[in-house]
Every structure is written in C-alpha cells, then in structure tokens.
Design a protein around this motif. Structure first.
Motif, mmCIF file in Angstrom:
data_model
loop_
_atom_site.group_PDB
_atom_site.id
_atom_site.type_symbol
_atom_site.label_atom_id
_atom_site.label_comp_id
_atom_site.label_asym_id
_atom_site.label_seq_id
_atom_site.Cartn_x
_atom_site.Cartn_y
_atom_site.Cartn_z
ATOM 1 N N GLY A 2 0.792 -1.230 0.000
ATOM 2 C CA GLY A 2 0.000 0.000 0.000
ATOM 3 C C GLY A 2 0.817 1.270 0.000
ATOM 4 O O GLY A 2 0.362 2.305 0.501
ATOM 5 N N LEU A 3 2.033 1.237 -0.576
ATOM 6 C CA LEU A 3 2.911 2.409 -0.621
ATOM 7 C C LEU A 3 2.937 2.946 -2.049
ATOM 8 O O LEU A 3 3.430 2.271 -2.958
ATOM 9 N N LEU A 4 2.408 4.130 -2.266
ATOM 10 C CA LEU A 4 2.316 4.705 -3.613
ATOM 11 C C LEU A 4 3.689 5.178 -4.064
ATOM 12 O O LEU A 4 4.264 6.099 -3.487
ATOM 13 N N ASP A 5 4.211 4.535 -5.103
ATOM 14 C CA ASP A 5 5.554 4.825 -5.622
ATOM 15 C C ASP A 5 5.423 5.351 -7.050
ATOM 16 O O ASP A 5 5.079 4.597 -7.966
ATOM 17 N N LEU A 6 5.712 6.637 -7.248
ATOM 18 C CA LEU A 6 5.658 7.238 -8.584
ATOM 19 C C LEU A 6 7.040 7.369 -9.223
ATOM 20 O O LEU A 6 7.163 7.973 -10.288
ATOM 21 N N GLY A 7 8.062 6.827 -8.572
ATOM 22 C CA GLY A 7 9.414 6.898 -9.134
ATOM 23 C C GLY A 7 9.969 5.535 -9.459
ATOM 24 O O GLY A 7 11.186 5.338 -9.495
ATOM 25 N N TYR A 8 9.079 4.569 -9.711
ATOM 26 C CA TYR A 8 9.518 3.187 -9.903
ATOM 27 C C TYR A 8 10.396 3.018 -11.130
ATOM 28 O O TYR A 8 11.235 2.113 -11.187
ATOM 29 N N VAL A 9 10.227 3.892 -12.112
ATOM 30 C CA VAL A 9 11.015 3.769 -13.343
ATOM 31 C C VAL A 9 12.503 3.979 -13.071
ATOM 32 O O VAL A 9 13.349 3.557 -13.879
ATOM 33 N N ALA A 10 12.858 4.592 -11.937
ATOM 34 C CA ALA A 10 14.268 4.786 -11.592
ATOM 35 C C ALA A 10 14.989 3.447 -11.458
ATOM 36 O O ALA A 10 16.142 3.297 -11.884
ATOM 37 N N PHE A 11 14.336 2.456 -10.875
ATOM 38 C CA PHE A 11 14.956 1.140 -10.701
ATOM 39 C C PHE A 11 15.064 0.417 -12.042
ATOM 40 O O PHE A 11 16.005 -0.348 -12.276
ATOM 41 N N PHE A 12 14.115 0.655 -12.904
ATOM 42 C CA PHE A 12 14.166 0.156 -14.282
ATOM 43 C C PHE A 12 15.405 0.724 -14.979
ATOM 44 O O PHE A 12 16.144 0.003 -15.666
ATOM 45 N N ALA A 13 15.653 2.015 -14.775
ATOM 46 C CA ALA A 13 16.813 2.667 -15.376
ATOM 47 C C ALA A 13 18.115 2.141 -14.796
ATOM 48 O O ALA A 13 19.104 1.942 -15.525
ATOM 49 N N VAL A 14 18.151 1.904 -13.493
ATOM 50 C CA VAL A 14 19.375 1.394 -12.854
ATOM 51 C C VAL A 14 19.753 0.038 -13.443
ATOM 52 O O VAL A 14 20.917 -0.213 -13.780
ATOM 53 N N GLY A 15 18.778 -0.858 -13.605
ATOM 54 C CA GLY A 15 19.061 -2.163 -14.195
ATOM 55 C C GLY A 15 19.518 -2.052 -15.634
ATOM 56 O O GLY A 15 20.460 -2.743 -16.053
ATOM 57 N N ALA A 16 18.868 -1.176 -16.409
ATOM 58 C CA ALA A 16 19.221 -1.024 -17.824
ATOM 59 C C ALA A 16 20.630 -0.469 -17.984
ATOM 60 O O ALA A 16 21.424 -0.967 -18.802
ATOM 61 N N THR B 130 8.785 10.012 -3.907
ATOM 62 C CA THR B 130 9.215 8.980 -4.856
ATOM 63 C C THR B 130 9.260 9.523 -6.278
ATOM 64 O O THR B 130 10.139 9.147 -7.065
ATOM 65 N N LEU B 131 8.337 10.412 -6.614
ATOM 66 C CA LEU B 131 8.358 11.048 -7.928
ATOM 67 C C LEU B 131 9.653 11.840 -8.113
ATOM 68 O O LEU B 131 10.303 11.756 -9.155
ATOM 69 N N GLY B 132 10.031 12.581 -7.071
ATOM 70 C CA GLY B 132 11.280 13.348 -7.132
ATOM 71 C C GLY B 132 12.488 12.441 -7.277
ATOM 72 O O GLY B 132 13.439 12.769 -8.011
ATOM 73 N N PHE B 133 12.477 11.300 -6.597
ATOM 74 C CA PHE B 133 13.603 10.363 -6.696
ATOM 75 C C PHE B 133 13.754 9.854 -8.124
ATOM 76 O O PHE B 133 14.870 9.766 -8.650
ATOM 77 N N GLY B 134 12.629 9.518 -8.768
ATOM 78 C CA GLY B 134 12.695 9.051 -10.145
ATOM 79 C C GLY B 134 13.258 10.095 -11.089
ATOM 80 O O GLY B 134 14.063 9.785 -11.975
ATOM 81 N N GLU B 135 12.870 11.343 -10.895
ATOM 82 C CA GLU B 135 13.384 12.414 -11.745
ATOM 83 C C GLU B 135 14.855 12.689 -11.471
ATOM 84 O O GLU B 135 15.620 13.002 -12.385
ATOM 85 N N ILE B 136 15.284 12.557 -10.211
ATOM 86 C CA ILE B 136 16.707 12.757 -9.874
ATOM 87 C C ILE B 136 17.566 11.735 -10.611
ATOM 88 O O ILE B 136 18.617 12.079 -11.177
#
Length: 357
Positions: free
Chosen positions: A54-68, A132-138
């Motif tokens: 139940g934790l809303l994460d809007l920066g999940y794409v950051a982890f996608f980028a780290v793996g890529a 989390t949104l800010g983390f993804g953009e960072i």
C-alpha cells in the motif's frame, strides 16, 4: 479446481504459440509481445510496493533505469572507451555475461530501493508519492548529465552497441536455424522473457501467501493496527521497496539487452505513471489483474497506431497521429475506470474490511 487447471493449460499453450501466430503478421507484432512481457515484470514488482504494502511509488522507473544502465555499462564499449585502465584489463572489450550482470543489476536496484525507502518511512499518501516522484526524476537527470567531466553514461546520447543476450551458447540477437526452420530473434527473446515472467509470478504468489506478504497487507489496510499487533512496519516497508526495486532492476537488464540501446528518454515520468496505471487498471494487489493491466496498457498504444492513421486522414491531417493515439488511450482508460473502479480483475479480498463497515 478442474476449471482452473484447464484455464492454466489453455493459457500456457496460447502463450507458447502466440509468437508463431504473430510472426505471420510481421516481427513487429512479436516485438510488441516482448515489450509486454517486460512491462508485466515491471508491474509485478510495483504491485509488491503498491498492491501488497500500500505504498504509492511514482518513481519506480528509476529502478528500471538502474538495471538497464548496469547492463549497458557492463556489456558495451562505453567504460573501456572512457577509462584506459578498464580497457587495459579487458583488451577484448567489456562483455559480461547475463548470469553475472543479472544479479548485479538486481542487487544495485534493490539497494537503491531501500535507499529510497529509508527516508520515507514516516510518509504516507500524497507526501510519499511526491518524494518517490522526485527520486525518479533525480535518477533520470543524473543519468542525463553524467557525461562530464568524466563520460560515464554518455549523457543524452545514451549507450549503444550493447551486447545481445547469450543463453546456453545461443545468441538471442540472431535468428536460430533448426534444419530448414528459422526462429527469429524476437521470438527467442519472447520465450526467455516468458520463462522469467512465470518465475516472477510464482515468486510473487509465494510472497503473497507468506508471513511477509500478510504483514504487508496488514500495513496496507491499517498501519497503526499492524504496528500494535507487533509487526515491524519499518523493516517490512524497507523490504517491500527493496523487493519491488529488484524486479525493476531485472526488467531493466532485459530491456537493455533486448533494445541494444538505452538513453534517459526511456525512463521519463510518463513511464512511471504508465506502470502505476497498469497496476491500478488491472486490479491493485491481484496478480492476474496486474498481468492483464500490464498486457493491455503496453500493447494497446501500439495497436492504436494502426487506428490513429485512418482517423488522422479523416480529419484531413489536422490532428497529429501521436496526439490522437494518446487521446484514444486516455478515453479508453477513463471508460474502464468509470465502469470498473476497482480494476478489470480486482482481488476478491481487497477492500473487504471497507465493505464490512
């Protein structure tokens, strides 16, 4: 039970023969199926954070980028071209195999997931979403600007010449010839991704039924009550962020190998929003619903390309086809959420406490 087994067998057969059918319409359709499987893995990982805990994460794409970028840096000429010391150690180039990069990418993404979770443990709702949104953009801006003074990520130009996956001596970047029959590269990737999706589903299902999964759901329903019952909410939240991020890292690794090129543009805020939409549209916390939402939202934009062209012609070319395609996607999502507010395939248990009240 018999019906469930029959459904699983039919679904498995359909998944196995799908690329053989799509090849008749061109490899582009098989490629759409490949990307859909990658997004299924991403949605399953985000479902651990959003659906289970139940934790809303809007920066999940950051982890996608780290793996890529982990795979891109360890399986391309980028590091050897930028660092003479690395070039001296690897005179034939840096070409790490998948079995070495995959756990590294997953571990780094998991570390970043817990790094994100640590300062957000006391945040909830909108505040957590903003952080989390800010983390993804960072992460995206960081990758976009890490080309000077030392060129590590090649900045906005991205990483190219990334090695394709090699599995049991088979190069998935090339067609496989079995006698007179040829299996295209996109179909080879499809079967590898399908196996990894099945493994991911099994892992998520086992986690959902485990004590950890029950603890996550207790936190989702009422964090204060969960803490009063003796659940260590701090550790459980960190574990949720780390586990979900690990799925993102694995998906990013496969994405980089499949594309052969990665750039910061592939990891924009809209990608995070789309992954969240997949989870919400399918059914938060319900694995079949999440898979359905991921397949629909990843394949629908590509299918609508063929519909947007004729509609653009009907307007005399006054509407851009890309804008028209986005409009059609938005209208479809609005219609679905109005008619099915809990998702296309919601969990039968989710929201039971609210109904009881």
């Amino acid at each position: 039970m018999k019906l469930n087994k029959t459904t699983l067998i039919v679904g498995a057969i359909a998944a196995l023969i799908l690329p053989l059918i799509l090849q008749n319409f061109g490899n582009a359709w098989v490629r759409i199926a490949d990307m859909a499987l990658i997004y299924v893995m991403l949605a399953l990982g985000l479902n651990v954070v959003v659906g289970f805990a139940g934790l809303l994460d809007l920066g999940y794409v950051a982890f996608f980028a780290v793996g890529a970028y982990t795979y891109g840096l360890l399986a391309s000429p980028q590091l050897t071209d930028s660092f003479p010391a690395i070039a001296a150690l690897f005179p034939e180039g840096l070409h790490m195999p998948l079995w070495m990069i995959l756990p590294v990418g997953a571990a780094i993404a998991g570390f970043f997931g817990m790094l994100l979770g640590a300062p957000t443990l006391k945040l909830r709702g909108d505040y957590l979403a903003i952080v989390t949104l800010g983390f993804g953009e960072i992460i995206r801006v960081f990758l976009n600007n890490l080309d000077h003074p030392i060129n590590i990520t090649n900045g906005p130009k991205g990483l190219n010449q990334i090695d394709s996956l090699k599995f049991f001596g088979i190069d998935l970047g090339k067609s496989l010839h079995i006698g007179s029959y040829e299996i295209p590269s996109v179909s080879l990737y499809y079967y590898l991704f399908l196996v990894l999706v099945v493994i991911s589903v099994v892992i998520c299902h086992r986690m959902e039924l485990s004590r950890v999964g029950r603890a996550w759901m207790a936190i989702r329903e009422d964090e204060i009550a969960a803490k009063a019952m003796g659940i260590n909410t701090r550790n459980m939240k960190l574990l949720a962020f780390g586990t979900g991020a690990t799925f993102g890292g694995v998906s990013g690794t496969l994405f980089a190998a499949f594309q052969g090129f990665v750039s910061p543009e592939s990891f924009s805020l809209m990608e995070s929003v789309m992954i969240v939409a997949m989870v919400v549209l399918g059914g938060i916390g319900h694995l079949p619903g999440v898979i359905l939402g991921a397949v629909l939202l990843s394949a629908l934009p590509e299918v609508l390309r063929y519909l947007a062209g004729p509609l653009q012609a009907m307007t005399g070319g006054r509407l851009d086809s890309a804008i028209l395609r986005q409009l059609l996607i938005a209208l479809a999502m609005i219609a679905i959420m109005l008619s099915r507010p809990r998702g296309l395939w919601p969990s039968p248990d989710h929201g039971k406490s609210l109904k009881a009240k």
